[in-house]
Design an enzyme around this catalytic site. Structure first.
Site, PDB file in Angstrom:
ATOM      1  N   ASP A 167       0.832  -1.209   0.000  1.00  0.00           N
ATOM      2  CA  ASP A 167       0.000   0.000   0.000  1.00  0.00           C
ATOM      3  C   ASP A 167       0.866   1.259   0.000  1.00  0.00           C
ATOM      4  O   ASP A 167       0.603   2.213  -0.737  1.00  0.00           O
ATOM      5  CB  ASP A 167      -0.924   0.005   1.225  1.00  0.00           C
ATOM      6  CG  ASP A 167      -1.741  -1.276   1.332  1.00  0.00           C
ATOM      7  OD1 ASP A 167      -1.812  -2.017   0.335  1.00  0.00           O
ATOM      8  OD2 ASP A 167      -2.293  -1.533   2.412  1.00  0.00           O
TER       9      ASP A 167
ATOM     10  N   TYR B  47      -6.003 -11.376   9.364  1.00  0.00           N
ATOM     11  CA  TYR B  47      -4.816 -11.001   8.589  1.00  0.00           C
ATOM     12  C   TYR B  47      -3.559 -11.506   9.304  1.00  0.00           C
ATOM     13  O   TYR B  47      -2.699 -12.151   8.700  1.00  0.00           O
ATOM     14  CB  TYR B  47      -4.770  -9.483   8.435  1.00  0.00           C
ATOM     15  CG  TYR B  47      -3.635  -8.967   7.578  1.00  0.00           C
ATOM     16  CD1 TYR B  47      -3.779  -8.835   6.203  1.00  0.00           C
ATOM     17  CD2 TYR B  47      -2.418  -8.601   8.149  1.00  0.00           C
ATOM     18  CE1 TYR B  47      -2.745  -8.356   5.422  1.00  0.00           C
ATOM     19  CE2 TYR B  47      -1.376  -8.121   7.375  1.00  0.00           C
ATOM     20  CZ  TYR B  47      -1.547  -7.997   6.016  1.00  0.00           C
ATOM     21  OH  TYR B  47      -0.515  -7.526   5.243  1.00  0.00           O
TER      22      TYR B  47
HETATM   23  C1  GLA Z   1      -3.659  -5.138   3.255  1.00  0.00           C
HETATM   24  C2  GLA Z   1      -2.216  -4.866   3.649  1.00  0.00           C
HETATM   25  C3  GLA Z   1      -1.278  -5.084   2.453  1.00  0.00           C
HETATM   26  C4  GLA Z   1      -1.526  -6.443   1.802  1.00  0.00           C
HETATM   27  C5  GLA Z   1      -3.019  -6.676   1.550  1.00  0.00           C
HETATM   28  C6  GLA Z   1      -3.325  -8.065   1.053  1.00  0.00           C
HETATM   29  O1  GLA Z   1      -4.078  -4.180   2.334  1.00  0.00           O
HETATM   30  O2  GLA Z   1      -2.073  -3.548   4.118  1.00  0.00           O
HETATM   31  O3  GLA Z   1       0.049  -4.951   2.852  1.00  0.00           O
HETATM   32  O4  GLA Z   1      -0.989  -7.472   2.589  1.00  0.00           O
HETATM   33  O5  GLA Z   1      -3.798  -6.438   2.713  1.00  0.00           O
HETATM   34  O6  GLA Z   1      -2.775  -8.274  -0.204  1.00  0.00           O
END
Ligand code: GLA
Length: 384
Positions: free
Chosen positions: A177, A226
């Site tokens: 991101d 996550y």
């Molecule tokens: C979130 C995290 C990213 C990535 C995505 C999944 O957006 O901030 O770093 O891991 O999930 O691809």
């Protein structure tokens, strides 16, 4: 149906600054949110991602101060935060923690930063999976760089933004991101090697456009799920004796994955197969092959749903509705999952029909009003 765009611009930010501080700002900076075309849950496995910076951003108008104080007013939250750069204290979670976190990480890294005063506003929807946090971190980094005359290197600043998020705000995330918000290229997606941070801008196939489809659902479980997925991936890499899942070849996995339990095996297989799909999608983009990109996006969704287990009913319904429309090359969930947005690559000439029909079928299937809009790829963090 679509969110009105273009509300935020340099003039609006200059006027807002003028009203609050009764003088003109020295700079206006912006940093965009992102949508990921393909390469999901691969970044923290040192793999490949293919996001684009979108035409929604966080904007800051600012002016340096002579003392070492910060005064930042949020136009969205109608709040002001003020503190001294030499006295950074953690507060309760909120937008002001990002300001402190970025100030902290820059000083940690040894940058001599100046204080500034400014106004901030954004049109990246919060919690939708379009990286409003990374956009804010990179806008702040850009503001500090402008006020303190720091050299701007996109990858360095992205890493600092990620560290502020990990260590000050306390949210684990990969580097995707922040990298795309820092280094996005107008009209292009960016193939990012999340190990080396090498980037390559890849153009979109002609006659295509990208659509964001927000299911308007937000799940509270995202953070814990996550972290759990991330730990599973790290444990599997350790079991293979390598630094990250990126280092396990498909051949080795086929030969040795029998010893993993079924769930762990499927989670790891998603990461391996997704890295492969992402590289293939970038190659297809270079050749202008929209059909191939779409096919890979569809396969990515199915893998996230069936193997990685991070989709949701609403995301699956949105994907089904999108696939039923003749304009659709491919559609998948995007971001961490469990809610939020899907992303589609579609025929540009049929965009109006696609957005209205898919929104209508999603609404009748779920009773939820979605937000569906065409987006364009913009430049990363910049002084405007
Ligand atoms: C979130 C995290 C990213 C990535 C995505 C999944 O957006 O901030 O770093 O891991 O999930 O691809």
């Amino acid at each position: 149906m679509s969110i009105p765009q273009g509300g935020l611009c340099k003039q609006v930010m200059e006027r807002a600054f003028q009203q609050r501080f009764e003088t003109s700002p020295a700079w206006v900076v912006r940093a965009p949110g992102r949508v990921n075309l393909i390469g999901e849950h691969t970044d923290y496995n040192d793999g490949f991602v293919l996001p684009l910076a979108i035409d929604r951003a966080v904007w800051i108008a600012l002016r340096p101060r002579a003392d070492r104080r910060m005064v930042v007013h949020s136009l969205d939250f109608h709040e002001t935060t003020a503190f001294a750069l030499d006295e950074l204290l953690r507060g309760k979670h909120g937008w002001a923690e990002y300001v402190k976190g970025v100030a902290w990480v820059l000083q940690e890294k040894g940058y001599a930063i100046r204080g500034w005063e400014g106004v901030v506003a954004g049109d990246v929807p919060v919690g939708a999976g379009l990286s409003s946090s990374a956009a804010f971190e990179l806008a702040l980094a850009r503001a500090f760089a402008a006020a303190s005359d720091l050299p701007w290197d996109a990858a360095t600043m992205a890493l600092l933004g990620q560290r502020a998020e990990n260590e000050w705000v306390g949210v684990r995330c990969g580097i995707m991101d922040q990298m795309i918000s820092a280094a996005g290229r107008a009209g292009h997606a960016l193939l990012i090697d999340c190990r080396t941070l090498h980037t390559e801008a890849v153009p979109f196939p002609s006659e295509t456009t990208v659509v964001i489809l927000d299911t308007a659902t937000r799940r509270g479980l995202v953070d814990s799920a996550y972290n759990q997925r991330r730990s599973q991936c790290e444990a599997t890499a350790r079991a293979f004796g390598v630094p990250a899942l990126r280092d396990v070849s498909v051949e080795r996995f086929a030969a040795e994955s029998g010893r993993l339990d079924e769930e762990t095996r499927r989670r790891a297989w998603h990461v391996l197969s997704e890295n492969d799909r992402t590289l293939k999608a970038a190659e297809a983009m270079r050749h202008g092959d929209a059909l191939a990109v779409g096919h890979l996006m569809n396969a990515s969704h199915d893998s996230l749903r069936d193997d990685f287990g991070v989709s949701s009913r609403e995301l699956d319904v949105m994907v089904e509705c999108g696939r039923a429309h003749p304009a659709c090359f491919g559609i998948r969930m995007t971001g961490a999952g469990f809610g939020g947005c899907a992303v589609a690559l579609i025929r540009r000439d049929l965009a109006d029909s696609f957005t209205s029909q898919v929104a209508a079928s999603f609404r009748s299937a779920t009773g939820i009003e979605p937000v569906v809009y065409v987006c364009s790829a913009t430049e990363g963090a910049s002084v405007v």
